[in-house]
Design an enzyme around this catalytic site. Structure first.
Site, PDB file in Angstrom:
ATOM      1  CD  GLU A  46      37.978  44.498  45.783  1.00 49.50           C
ATOM      2  OE1 GLU A  46      37.963  43.292  45.765  1.00 49.50           O
ATOM      3  OE2 GLU A  46      38.850  45.225  45.002  1.00 49.50           O
ATOM      4  CG  HIS A  57      17.327  37.949  21.764  1.00 48.73           C
ATOM      5  ND1 HIS A  57      16.286  37.666  21.154  1.00 48.73           N
ATOM      6  CD2 HIS A  57      18.081  38.959  21.429  1.00 48.73           C
ATOM      7  CE1 HIS A  57      16.002  38.480  20.166  1.00 48.73           C
ATOM      8  NE2 HIS A  57      17.304  39.396  20.482  1.00 48.73           N
ATOM      9  CE  LYS A 106      42.801  38.198  49.403  1.00 49.72           C
ATOM     10  NZ  LYS A 106      43.413  39.434  49.355  1.00 49.72           N
TER      11      LYS A 106
HETATM   12  O1  LIG Z   1      47.033  43.073  43.048  1.00 52.11           O
HETATM   13  P1  LIG Z   1      46.870  41.958  44.207  1.00 52.11           P
HETATM   14  O2  LIG Z   1      47.598  42.515  45.260  1.00 52.11           O
HETATM   15  O3  LIG Z   1      47.326  40.591  43.448  1.00 52.11           O
HETATM   16  O4  LIG Z   1      45.501  41.914  44.436  1.00 52.11           O
HETATM   17  C1  LIG Z   1      44.602  41.590  43.562  1.00 52.11           C
HETATM   18  C2  LIG Z   1      42.934  41.803  44.042  1.00 52.11           C
HETATM   19  O5  LIG Z   1      42.727  41.339  45.257  1.00 52.11           O
HETATM   20  C3  LIG Z   1      42.120  42.224  46.092  1.00 52.11           C
HETATM   21  O6  LIG Z   1      42.949  42.884  46.965  1.00 52.11           O
HETATM   22  C4  LIG Z   1      40.938  41.564  47.013  1.00 52.11           C
HETATM   23  O7  LIG Z   1      40.435  40.861  46.334  1.00 52.11           O
HETATM   24  C5  LIG Z   1      41.765  43.253  45.248  1.00 52.11           C
HETATM   25  O8  LIG Z   1      41.144  44.408  45.668  1.00 52.11           O
HETATM   26  C6  LIG Z   1      42.701  43.106  44.183  1.00 52.11           C
HETATM   27  O9  LIG Z   1      42.403  43.914  42.976  1.00 52.11           O
END
Ligand SMILES: O=P(O)(O)OC[C@H]1O[C@](O)(CO)[C@@H](O)[C@@H]1O
Length: 623
Positions: A402, A431, A536
């Site tokens: 990330e 394995h 998202k």
């Molecule tokens: O802590 P939050 O805001 O719920 O985000 C959870 C996760 O989602 C992200 O923002 C993106 O997937 C990550 O960087 C983060 O760790």
């Protein structure tokens, strides 16, 4: 089981006494010849692959890859045992106080390569120094990046932040003490104390706590921990079912920096429903860890949850293990969180060195750059030979991918950077897929994590003359390392004495800094994640389309007689003929969950399908 007062209320100095770096004289002069082929090729890359800040980034990736492919073909790695041993000794990094070693001898960099990279490392060290002083190191989001302050509040750029860090740590320790001692207790549990933690969070709000729980929780922790880290209803049901009647003595910790992540919100709503059905008052058992004034924070405040802990704007999810996110669940499991902080702080001190060979994070970044040609051309396979470190690779996967997996560099050039990380543990994986690593496609380098102590003292025995079970594990690691290298597969080995809060804290800090340094070498912002937003947003669009599909089906199902619709009819009435495939997937999913009924045909032949809703919802129709 260690009492928490021993773990939390003692306040050992977070300041390491000294960094304990071994003094090894560089003496690779004779060896450099042996590595000269790759070194020369790399010098071309260094010259053309100009990604360091301040140098124009003309990334002709394909050309670089083909140049490097040529360079990595053939047996250029040093194979002479005596020369290799000298190289091992010359480059071995040791942190005496932490008992941590880093062996980079099985990555084929040369002296020349190191010299060529040196100026970039100096730029990286400078940018890390500025970051630690409070620079806006995440320019896209206009944020400071302060996870290093969490383990040494004195480094915080102002007194307000320093106080916030110290107060939060004290509050975490006190809360954990009070929960474990039973001072804070669930209202209606016959046990009269909390026995379980249900942690609800995803990504950086789950992976650190999961890794640390697996690595460090004692066999009989004061509170056992479970995780909901997805919006999979069956997975959530499973966790709740496993808790059974202990739901009444479960402390639910909801973790979300933004406080609005849908998966976490759904987890919370599902758990709250389970509480209602069990006749329990969720607020009396809920804890929130989130940014001040987030949706989650406001919900927890208004509903009067047991406690709220802050997540700071300047701590990213994937580097939040040493904030309340990681520390609260760890302390509640009886893990010595101050020791974790000491380990991280000692590693931070060591990785501030501006002498490349004395800085283990810089050495890791050097190896990553060398092994992946600075463009992620090889994957990082992480293999801890210790069951309790199983989740380290998953934790690193988010930290590295990330952070480094970025489309654009800091100057706006398209670079499509990153390093793929995967792995589980040795010797188990031997394995499973080591066959391919040894003989198949050559697209990786390995990081072995070695733990020198096999078992607590006094528990070992010889299962055959002169050989213990742990000797086998040791032999498997060494054997795999040698066999891979013999076939030109490079590796790094990180060794620690034991898996302790201190060594785990140090490992986390080591990789956090390595990622920061490497990001600077390749000139990218390691602290944002713009790519996640696309998925998202698309998910949101799917759910919006589903609502339109439902409305169309509802209208047809309210007719007398009911009018089953073909996919084409649904798509037309949704004014979304171009989305017919997604509409098909939505209907298939609804049919599988008894929310849409199939009047004719089957999902296997989409053109034959005719669907309707089991019930007509008049309220919705006239809404
Ligand atoms: O802590 P939050 O805001 O719920 O985000 C959870 C996760 O989602 C992200 O923002 C993106 O997937 C990550 O960087 C983060 O760790």
């Amino acid at each position: 089981m260690a009492s928490l007062s021993g773990l939390c209320s003692s306040s050992p100095s977070l300041k390491p006494k000294h960094n304990g770096i071994s003094k090894l004289t560089p003496s690779l002069r004779e060896d450099s010849l042996a590595f000269s082929t790759r070194s020369n090729s790399n010098s071309k890359v260094v010259a053309t692959h100009s990604v360091a800040r301040g140098i124009s980034a003309d990334l002709s990736k394909t050309n670089n890859v083909s140049v490097l492919k040529k360079a990595s073909q053939g047996g250029e790695l040093e194979k002479d045992p005596k020369t290799l041993w000298r190289r091992y000794v010359d480059w071995l990094y040791q942190h005496k106080e932490l008992g941590l070693y880093l062996d980079v001898s099985r990555i084929g960099f040369s002296d020349q390569f190191v010299s060529e990279m040196e100026p970039r490392f100096q730029v990286a060290f400078k940018s890390m120094e500025e970051l630690e002083k409070g620079a806006i190191a995440n320019p896209d989001e206009g944020r400071m990046v302060g996870h290093y302050w969490l383990r040494n509040a004195k480094l915080g750029p102002n007194s307000f932040l320093r106080l916030q860090i110290e107060n939060t740590l004290d509050a975490v320790c006190k809360f954990a003490d009070d929960v474990i001692s039973g001072k804070i207790k669930p209202p209606s549990s016959p046990e009269r104390r909390f026995t379980q933690i249900l942690s609800v969070g995803i990504g950086g709000s789950a992976l650190g706590p999961q890794f640390v729980a697996e690595a460090l929780a004692p066999d009989n922790p004061p509170l056992k921990i479970r995780f909901i880290d997805n919006t999979d209803p069956a997975g959530i049901d499973h966790q709740i079912a496993q808790l059974g009647s202990e739901l009444a003595s479960t402390l639910v910790i909801v973790i979300s920096k933004s406080g609005g992540t849908p998966e976490t919100r759904n987890g919370l709503l599902e758990v709250q429903k389970a509480f209602r059905e069990a006749g329990l008052d969720f607020a009396k058992q809920g804890v929130a860890i989130t940014q001040e004034n987030s949706l989650l924070d406001n919900t927890a405040r208004i509903e009067g949850w047991v406690a709220r802990f802050p997540m700071f704007d300047w701590v990213g999810g994937r580097t939040s293990e040493m904030s309340a996110v990681g520390l609260l669940p760890a302390a509640l499991q009886g893990i010595d969180i101050r020791e974790m902080l000491v380990g991280a702080s000692m590693m931070d001190e060591a990785t501030r060195s501006t002498v490349l060979r004395n800085n283990p994070a810089a050495l890791l970044a050097l190896c990553w750059y060398r092994a992946t040609d600075g463009i992620g051309s090889k994957d990082m396979v992480v293999l801890p030979y210790k069951d309790s470190l199983l989740l380290f690779s998953r934790y690193l996967q988010q930290l590295v991918m990330e952070s480094l997996g970025k489309e654009f560099d800091l100057d706006g050039n398209r670079v499509n950077q990153g390093i793929t990380v995967y792995g589980n543990k040795g010797s188990t994986d031997q394995h499973a897929y080591i066959q391919q690593l040894r003989e198949g496609v050559h697209n990786f380098f390995v990081t072995f994590i070695e733990v020198l102590r096999d078992r607590p003292p006094g528990h070992d025995w010889e299962l055959e003359p002169g050989v213990t079970c742990g000797d086998y594990l040791f032999g498997m690691l060494q054997g795999t390392r040698s066999a891979l290298y013999a076939n030109d597969r490079e590796s790094i080995t990180v060794s620690v004495q034991e898996v302790t809060p201190r060594s785990v804290g140090a490992l986390i800090a080591l990789y956090e800094r390595a990622v920061g340094i490497y990001a600077s070498l390749i000139n990218i912002n390691a602290y944002h994640q713009p790519g996640v937003e696309a998925g998202k947003k698309a998910a949101g669009e799917v759910l919006a389309l589903q609502k339109r599909v439902l409305a169309v089906l509802n209208e047809a199902s309210c007719k007398d007689p009911v009018e089953p619709l073909t996919l084409e009819q649904v798509a037309d009435r949704c004014h979304a003929p171009e989305d017919i495939e997604m509409i098909y997937k939505i209907i298939e999913h609804m049919a599988a969950n008894d929310r849409a009924l199939i009047a004719e045909g089957s999902c296997g032949s989409p053109h034959s399908l005719k669907v309707f809703l089991g019930e007509c919802n008049l309220d919705e129709l006239y809404a």
